[in-house]
Design a protein around this motif. Structure first.
Motif, PDB file in Angstrom:
ATOM      1  N   PRO A 220       0.852  -1.173   0.073  1.00 16.86           N
ATOM      2  CA  PRO A 220       0.185   0.155   0.056  1.00 16.86           C
ATOM      3  C   PRO A 220       0.853   1.269  -0.134  1.00 16.86           C
ATOM      4  N   ALA A 221       0.193   2.348  -0.474  1.00 23.63           N
ATOM      5  CA  ALA A 221       0.996   3.687  -0.511  1.00 23.63           C
ATOM      6  C   ALA A 221       1.489   4.062   1.058  1.00 23.63           C
ATOM      7  N   ASN A 222       1.011   3.603   2.099  1.00 24.20           N
ATOM      8  CA  ASN A 222       1.505   4.102   3.363  1.00 24.20           C
ATOM      9  C   ASN A 222       2.259   2.859   3.970  1.00 24.20           C
ATOM     10  N   PHE A 223       2.802   2.019   2.945  1.00 24.46           N
ATOM     11  CA  PHE A 223       3.578   1.230   3.668  1.00 24.46           C
ATOM     12  C   PHE A 223       4.809   1.714   4.488  1.00 24.46           C
ATOM     13  N   PRO A 224       5.112   1.311   5.636  1.00 18.48           N
ATOM     14  CA  PRO A 224       5.786   2.153   6.687  1.00 18.48           C
ATOM     15  C   PRO A 224       7.400   1.931   6.487  1.00 18.48           C
ATOM     16  N   LEU A 225       8.154   1.173   5.628  1.00 14.30           N
ATOM     17  CA  LEU A 225       9.381   0.999   5.591  1.00 14.30           C
ATOM     18  C   LEU A 225      10.096   1.892   4.347  1.00 14.30           C
ATOM     19  N   PRO A 226      10.958   2.231   4.622  1.00 12.72           N
ATOM     20  CA  PRO A 226      11.899   2.800   3.172  1.00 12.72           C
ATOM     21  C   PRO A 226      12.315   1.286   2.562  1.00 12.72           C
ATOM     22  N   ILE A 227      12.404   1.373   1.244  1.00 14.38           N
ATOM     23  CA  ILE A 227      12.625   0.147   0.512  1.00 14.38           C
ATOM     24  C   ILE A 227      13.918   0.485  -0.491  1.00 14.38           C
ATOM     25  N   VAL A 228      14.850  -0.484  -0.587  1.00 16.42           N
ATOM     26  CA  VAL A 228      16.010  -0.115  -1.746  1.00 16.42           C
ATOM     27  C   VAL A 228      15.697  -1.617  -2.554  1.00 16.42           C
ATOM     28  N   LEU A 229      15.877  -1.295  -3.594  1.00 15.10           N
ATOM     29  CA  LEU A 229      15.819  -2.416  -4.788  1.00 15.10           C
ATOM     30  C   LEU A 229      17.011  -2.599  -5.564  1.00 15.10           C
ATOM     31  N   VAL A 230      17.604  -3.716  -5.669  1.00 14.32           N
ATOM     32  CA  VAL A 230      18.883  -4.061  -6.594  1.00 14.32           C
ATOM     33  C   VAL A 230      18.372  -4.857  -7.489  1.00 14.32           C
ATOM     34  N   GLN A 231      18.420  -4.387  -8.634  1.00 15.74           N
ATOM     35  CA  GLN A 231      18.167  -5.585  -9.949  1.00 15.74           C
ATOM     36  C   GLN A 231      19.547  -5.320 -10.826  1.00 15.74           C
ATOM     37  N   HIS A 232      20.073  -6.557 -11.221  1.00 13.17           N
ATOM     38  CA  HIS A 232      21.033  -6.262 -12.121  1.00 13.17           C
ATOM     39  C   HIS A 232      20.423  -5.923 -13.466  1.00 13.17           C
ATOM     40  N   MET A 233      20.928  -4.832 -13.841  1.00 14.66           N
ATOM     41  CA  MET A 233      20.471  -4.189 -15.368  1.00 14.66           C
ATOM     42  C   MET A 233      21.663  -3.262 -15.392  1.00 14.66           C
ATOM     43  N   PRO A 234      21.752  -2.923 -16.858  1.00 13.72           N
ATOM     44  CA  PRO A 234      22.726  -1.965 -17.380  1.00 13.72           C
ATOM     45  C   PRO A 234      22.190  -0.683 -16.988  1.00 13.72           C
ATOM     46  N   GLU A 235      23.330   0.411 -17.343  1.00  8.34           N
ATOM     47  CA  GLU A 235      23.047   1.759 -17.118  1.00  8.34           C
ATOM     48  C   GLU A 235      21.740   1.917 -18.050  1.00  8.34           C
ATOM     49  N   ASN A 236      21.012   2.873 -17.790  1.00 10.40           N
ATOM     50  CA  ASN A 236      19.921   3.249 -18.934  1.00 10.40           C
ATOM     51  C   ASN A 236      18.742   2.453 -18.644  1.00 10.40           C
ATOM     52  N   PHE A 237      18.732   1.235 -18.181  1.00  8.87           N
ATOM     53  CA  PHE A 237      17.652   0.622 -18.091  1.00  8.87           C
ATOM     54  C   PHE A 237      16.903   0.712 -16.771  1.00  8.87           C
ATOM     55  N   THR A 238      17.876   1.167 -15.710  1.00 17.42           N
ATOM     56  CA  THR A 238      17.212   1.386 -14.463  1.00 17.42           C
ATOM     57  C   THR A 238      16.186   2.402 -14.377  1.00 17.42           C
ATOM     58  N   LYS A 239      16.368   3.406 -14.952  1.00 19.13           N
ATOM     59  CA  LYS A 239      15.739   4.676 -15.082  1.00 19.13           C
ATOM     60  C   LYS A 239      14.277   4.459 -15.773  1.00 19.13           C
ATOM     61  N   ALA A 240      14.365   3.624 -16.669  1.00 22.32           N
ATOM     62  CA  ALA A 240      13.084   3.237 -17.287  1.00 22.32           C
ATOM     63  C   ALA A 240      12.268   2.330 -16.545  1.00 22.32           C
ATOM     64  N   PHE A 241      12.838   1.421 -15.940  1.00 22.52           N
ATOM     65  CA  PHE A 241      12.199   0.379 -15.001  1.00 22.52           C
ATOM     66  C   PHE A 241      11.720   1.024 -13.794  1.00 22.52           C
ATOM     67  N   ALA A 242      12.113   2.120 -13.223  1.00 20.10           N
ATOM     68  CA  ALA A 242      12.006   2.710 -12.133  1.00 20.10           C
ATOM     69  C   ALA A 242      10.522   3.612 -12.526  1.00 20.10           C
ATOM     70  N   GLU A 243      10.710   4.062 -13.604  1.00 18.84           N
ATOM     71  CA  GLU A 243       9.511   4.879 -14.110  1.00 18.84           C
ATOM     72  C   GLU A 243       8.391   3.934 -14.257  1.00 18.84           C
ATOM     73  N   ARG A 244       8.561   2.684 -14.739  1.00 12.97           N
ATOM     74  CA  ARG A 244       7.381   1.657 -15.016  1.00 12.97           C
ATOM     75  C   ARG A 244       6.880   1.274 -13.891  1.00 12.97           C
ATOM     76  N   LEU A 245       7.678   1.030 -12.727  1.00 12.16           N
ATOM     77  CA  LEU A 245       7.311   0.496 -11.466  1.00 12.16           C
ATOM     78  C   LEU A 245       6.453   1.474 -10.928  1.00 12.16           C
ATOM     79  N   ASN A 246       7.087   2.802 -10.923  1.00  5.38           N
ATOM     80  CA  ASN A 246       6.146   3.875 -10.446  1.00  5.38           C
ATOM     81  C   ASN A 246       4.485   4.101 -10.689  1.00  5.38           C
ATOM     82  N   LYS A 247       4.498   3.729 -12.038  1.00  4.94           N
ATOM     83  CA  LYS A 247       3.217   3.809 -12.570  1.00  4.94           C
ATOM     84  C   LYS A 247       2.245   2.641 -12.110  1.00  4.94           C
TER      85      LYS A 247
END
Length: 383
Positions: A220-247
């Motif tokens: 949920p939006a009010n999940f009480p913890l900060p989250i750190v994600l580590v996904q093996h991906m090249p440069e440029n891919f992680t920005k697009a992936f984060a934008e997709r997840l955010n939507k």
């Protein structure tokens, strides 16, 4: 008997070079070549290959559309060839959403000069993915949407050295050999986190983009913890992936930049080609560091786990999802030594049971869960 490969690409040069490279390995054999997506759909149905290599930009029918048609007829592992650009990343994520299992950079220079590095990488990926068969129980990213039920309102809670992971050079080394230890499978009713965590760190590799989406969409939006994600991906891919997840998600997701503050309900994705470490001072933030040649994975889950252990001690919840290799196992040991908790994805729901297997067999896992259980279990244990 070698794995049967269908090569899909509109370039005659690339078709023949790929065929020659693939056929060099005794466990692989090219059984067909398709020049466009429509031909790929027909040949996939006719030849029933064990694995397909797929280009993304082709005449008649593009690669993503072809994947959707192929998967509707028969699920087969597909390895995408991708451009290492922001636009190429978005197309690759569409391909993974449609059912492709993994991707590899399309580098004409490496193919032209007959690169040994490319050969090893391609052989390893093809054999590992073909060995996994059609195992992919995760819903396509394109169809996954956040749950419509509103989340309950809850109150929000109040010198590490990089560990180099040896680069796998063969498919056999993609699944690490580690001592067999009993895998902890505590019953759903009696397992509880021993310490209330202050941060959630999740890592993944092959199959991770779809797996991460499934986990995060459940929060949920009010999940009480900060989250750190580590996904093996090249440069440029992680920005697009984060934008997709955010939507897709209720929580906020963005690619991390150096100095970003850790916040409840915010997931920071480690940038491709760099390393992410934590700093608990001033309320907690992330450090994004340049590439370190001693480390095989960029970003590396070992480094982020180790940094989390150094900064947060026994107040970390680490989660290891599907992925090739064993990145995260050394860092998980540091988390466990500090008293933190660790969960891992089960074999049945993994695309590649490498990273989760490493931590489970090393006796570091407190709880083994199927992919569909992880998100709801996080909500139940943490909120």
């Amino acid at each position: 008997m070698p794995f049967r490969v269908l090569v899909v690409d509109d370039s005659n040069f690339f078709q023949h070079r790929l065929k020659d490279i693939i056929n060099e390995h005794p466990e692989l054999k090219v059984v067909g070549i398709a020049s466009n997506g429509r031909e790929a759909v027909d040949k996939a149905a006719e030849l029933k290959p064990d694995i397909i290599t797929m280009d993304f930009e082709m005449p008649v029918m593009d690669g993503v559309t072809a994947i959707k048609h192929i998967m509707s007829n028969r699920r087969v592992p597909i390895l995408m060839f991708s451009s290492l650009t922001y636009e190429g990343a978005k197309i690759t994520l569409d391909a993974l959403a449609a059912g492709a299992l993994d991707f590899i950079p399309k580098d004409f220079a490496e193919v032209s000069r007959n690169s040994e590095v490319l050969k090893r990488k391609l052989h390893e990926r093809l054999i590992t993915l073909a060995s996994s068969g059609s195992r992919s129980v995760v819903p396509p990213l394109a169809t996954m949407t956040p749950p419509s039920t509103p989340a309950p309102t809850v109150a929000t809670p109040s010198s590490f050295k990089p560990i180099a992971s040896p680069a796998p050079t063969t498919a056999a080394r993609a699944i690490p050999t580690v001592p067999d230890e009993p895998v902890k499978t505590s019953g759903a009713d009696n397992y509880r986190l021993k310490n209330k965590p202050k941060i959630l760190v999740i890592g993944a590799s092959t199959g991770g983009p779809v797996a991460l989406a499934e986990v995060l969409i459940a929060l949920p939006a009010n999940f009480p913890l900060p989250i750190v994600l580590v996904q093996h991906m090249p440069e440029n891919f992680t920005k697009a992936f984060a934008e997709r997840l955010n939507k897709q998600c209720h929580i906020r997701v963005r690619e991390a930049v150096d100095g970003d503050q850790l916040q409840p309900g915010l997931a920071l994705l480690a940038p491709g080609g760099k390393q992410l470490m934590l700093d608990k001072r001033n309320g907690g933030s992330v450090r994004v560091l340049p590439d370190d040649e001693r480390v095989n994975y960029k970003p590396s889950l070992d480094i982020t786990f180790g940094s989390a252990a150094n900064n947060y001690g026994d107040k970390v919840l680490g989660v290891v999802l599907t992925g090739m290799g064993s990145d995260g196992c050394n860092g998980a040991r540091l988390l466990k030594d500090a008293g933190s908790s660790l969960w891992s994805q089960d074999e049945a729901s993994c695309v590649i049971y490498g990273m989760p297997m490493a931590v489970a067999r090393a006796g570091l896992t407190d709880k083994v869960l199927s992919l569909k259980e992880i998100g709801p279990r996080l909500v139940r244990e943490v909120m």
